[in-house]
Design a protein around this motif. Structure first.
Motif, short mmCIF file in Angstrom:
data_model
loop_
_atom_site.label_atom_id
_atom_site.label_comp_id
_atom_site.label_asym_id
_atom_site.label_seq_id
_atom_site.Cartn_x
_atom_site.Cartn_y
_atom_site.Cartn_z
N LYS A 25 0.76 -1.63 0.19
CA LYS A 25 -0.32 -0.10 0.52
C LYS A 25 0.73 1.42 -0.16
N VAL A 26 1.77 1.23 0.68
CA VAL A 26 3.01 2.32 0.12
C VAL A 26 4.03 2.23 -0.07
N LYS A 85 0.15 6.66 6.85
CA LYS A 85 -0.69 7.14 7.87
C LYS A 85 -0.94 7.03 8.74
N THR A 86 -1.64 8.22 9.87
CA THR A 86 -1.53 7.93 10.92
C THR A 86 -3.01 7.28 11.37
N GLY A 87 -2.78 5.97 12.48
CA GLY A 87 -3.51 4.74 12.96
C GLY A 87 -3.24 4.14 11.50
N ALA A 88 -2.07 3.66 10.81
CA ALA A 88 -1.55 2.38 10.42
C ALA A 88 -1.49 1.23 10.67
N THR A 89 -1.89 0.25 10.04
CA THR A 89 -1.58 -1.24 11.20
C THR A 89 -0.75 -2.33 10.39
N ILE A 90 0.20 -2.18 10.89
CA ILE A 90 1.34 -3.04 10.43
C ILE A 90 1.35 -4.42 11.52
N ALA A 91 1.84 -5.82 10.81
CA ALA A 91 1.69 -7.23 11.23
C ALA A 91 3.23 -7.14 11.40
N VAL A 92 3.48 -8.15 12.79
CA VAL A 92 4.85 -8.19 13.38
C VAL A 92 4.01 -9.47 13.41
N PRO A 93 5.75 -10.47 13.67
CA PRO A 93 5.49 -12.10 14.32
C PRO A 93 5.42 -11.88 15.84
N ASN A 94 4.52 -12.82 16.49
CA ASN A 94 3.82 -12.98 17.57
C ASN A 94 4.93 -13.89 18.72
N ASP A 95 6.28 -14.03 18.31
CA ASP A 95 6.31 -14.82 18.78
C ASP A 95 8.22 -13.83 19.93
N ALA A 96 8.24 -14.20 20.99
CA ALA A 96 8.66 -13.80 21.94
C ALA A 96 10.12 -12.76 21.11
N THR A 97 10.18 -13.52 20.26
CA THR A 97 11.83 -14.12 20.25
C THR A 97 11.58 -12.21 18.83
N ASN A 98 10.91 -12.93 17.45
CA ASN A 98 10.60 -12.31 16.10
C ASN A 98 9.94 -10.64 16.82
N LYS A 149 0.77 7.00 16.06
CA LYS A 149 -0.87 5.83 16.71
C LYS A 149 -0.30 4.57 15.66
N ILE A 150 0.12 4.33 15.17
CA ILE A 150 0.44 2.52 14.45
C ILE A 150 -0.27 1.90 15.11
N LYS A 151 -0.98 0.43 15.42
CA LYS A 151 -1.59 -0.57 15.49
C LYS A 151 -0.58 -1.82 15.08
N SER A 166 -2.26 -8.05 2.20
CA SER A 166 -3.70 -7.27 1.50
C SER A 166 -4.33 -7.14 2.70
N ASP A 167 -4.14 -6.99 4.46
CA ASP A 167 -5.00 -7.13 5.22
C ASP A 167 -4.42 -5.36 5.49
N VAL A 168 -2.86 -5.38 5.79
CA VAL A 168 -2.66 -4.38 7.31
C VAL A 168 -1.69 -3.74 6.18
N ASP A 169 -1.37 -2.57 6.37
CA ASP A 169 -0.29 -1.24 5.88
C ASP A 169 0.54 -1.70 5.64
N ALA A 170 1.52 -2.88 6.07
CA ALA A 170 2.85 -2.82 6.51
C ALA A 170 2.69 -4.31 7.48
N ALA A 171 4.05 -5.23 6.54
CA ALA A 171 4.22 -5.91 7.64
C ALA A 171 5.72 -6.44 7.59
N VAL A 172 6.50 -6.57 8.96
CA VAL A 172 7.39 -7.09 9.36
C VAL A 172 7.77 -7.76 8.77
N ILE A 173 8.94 -8.87 7.97
CA ILE A 173 8.16 -10.30 7.57
C ILE A 173 9.91 -10.84 7.26
N ASN A 174 10.05 -12.38 8.14
CA ASN A 174 11.39 -12.72 8.28
C ASN A 174 11.81 -13.38 6.65
#
Length: 280
Positions: A125-126, A133-146, A180-182, A196-204
């Motif tokens: 998307k960007v 934009k303000t309030g954008a959503t970023i996906a991150v891995p949910n395990d502690a290390t990543n 105010k990143i979500k 496709s569902d978020v504004d950005a994602a941090v991906i291994n």
């Protein structure tokens, strides 16, 4: 005793000495080579090329017979070292090892650096993190290390700051979040699918490759600085074995120009030989 008989006996004695010496030398040659079993994760054909090159160098230069035992579960290689099923392993970074030792009361230590695979931010998307934009959503891995690693990436990108003393970051570690990143926490294997569902994602990188993402399309790359040093991959051994000559020689076989060049040939900048990198 006839002279001819003495000659025959002399020849037999010489033959016995020669044969005995040959087998003694053969036994010595056979035992001069040492076998080192290394636990690694099952990977790609590119990974295999690197591991096989290290084994070849170890054999040619140090007379080490390297055997690899492949695992499909990240929880297994360290257990295998601790149990003596393998001698050393080469699959994890410093942070993973620290976490594993704490969780399993382990006594494994790093004995050499191998490579680092910078984690990246992707978006459909960007074109830049500055465009979020303000309030954008970023996906991150949910395990502690990543998750910690991903949040440090966002910190280095200037999107968030942490509370003082943060070393293992979680969402609750965030002190300032001007845009105010979500943060959307997902299983690491799902971050690419969520693009496709978020504004950005941090991906291994491994999951990005599996999803067909070109690492060059990333909008931000983890910088090489003091925050990222703990993500350097390492060779690990039991503490009591850390000075074993054969294990050190395996590390030396990895840390060669040939292996460095091969890593660059196979991965480009997606993976970097780390033992001589400068982390500012």
């Amino acid at each position: 005793m006839k002279r001819s008989t003495k000659w025959i006996i002399g020849i037999v004695v010489i033959l016995v000495i020669v044969v005995a010496g040959y087998f003694s030398f053969a036994r010595k040659s056979a035992t001069s080579s040492q076998t080192v079993t290394v636990g690694i994760m099952s990977g790609t054909s590119k990974d295999d090329k690197v591991w096989n090159e290290v084994a070849k160098i170890a054999k040619d230069k140090y007379k080490l017979n390297v055997k690899y035992k492949k695992f499909t579960d990240y929880t297994q290689p360290n257990k295998a070292v601790a149990n003596g099923d393998v001698d050393i392993d080469a699959f994890q970074h410093y942070d993973f090892l620290d976490d594993w030792n704490k969780s399993n009361k382990g006594n494994l230590v790093p004995i050499g650096q191998t490579f680092i695979t910078p984690i990246r931010v992707y978006s459909k998307k960007v074109k830049s993190l500055n465009d979020l934009k303000t309030g954008a959503t970023i996906a991150v891995p949910n395990d502690a290390t990543n998750e910690s690693r991903a949040l440090f990436v966002l910190k280095n990108a200037g999107l968030i700051t942490f509370k003082p003393g943060t070393t293992q970051a979680t969402v609750s570690s965030i002190a300032k979040n001007p845009k105010k990143i979500k943060i959307k926490e997902l299983d690491a294997s799902q971050t690419a699918r969520a693009l496709s569902d978020v504004d950005a994602a941090v991906i291994n990188t491994n999951f990005a490759q599996t999803a067909g993402l070109n690492y060059k399309s990333a909008i931000y790359v983890e910088p090489l600085n003091k925050d990222s040093k703990k993500w350097i991959n390492i060779v690990a051994a039991e503490k009591k074995d850390k000075n074993k000559k054969a294990y050190k020689e395996y590390v030396k076989a990895f840390q060669t120009k040939k292996v460095k060049n091969l890593i660059h040939k196979e991965y480009g900048n997606a993976e970097l030989a780390a033992w001589d990198l400068k982390f500012k």
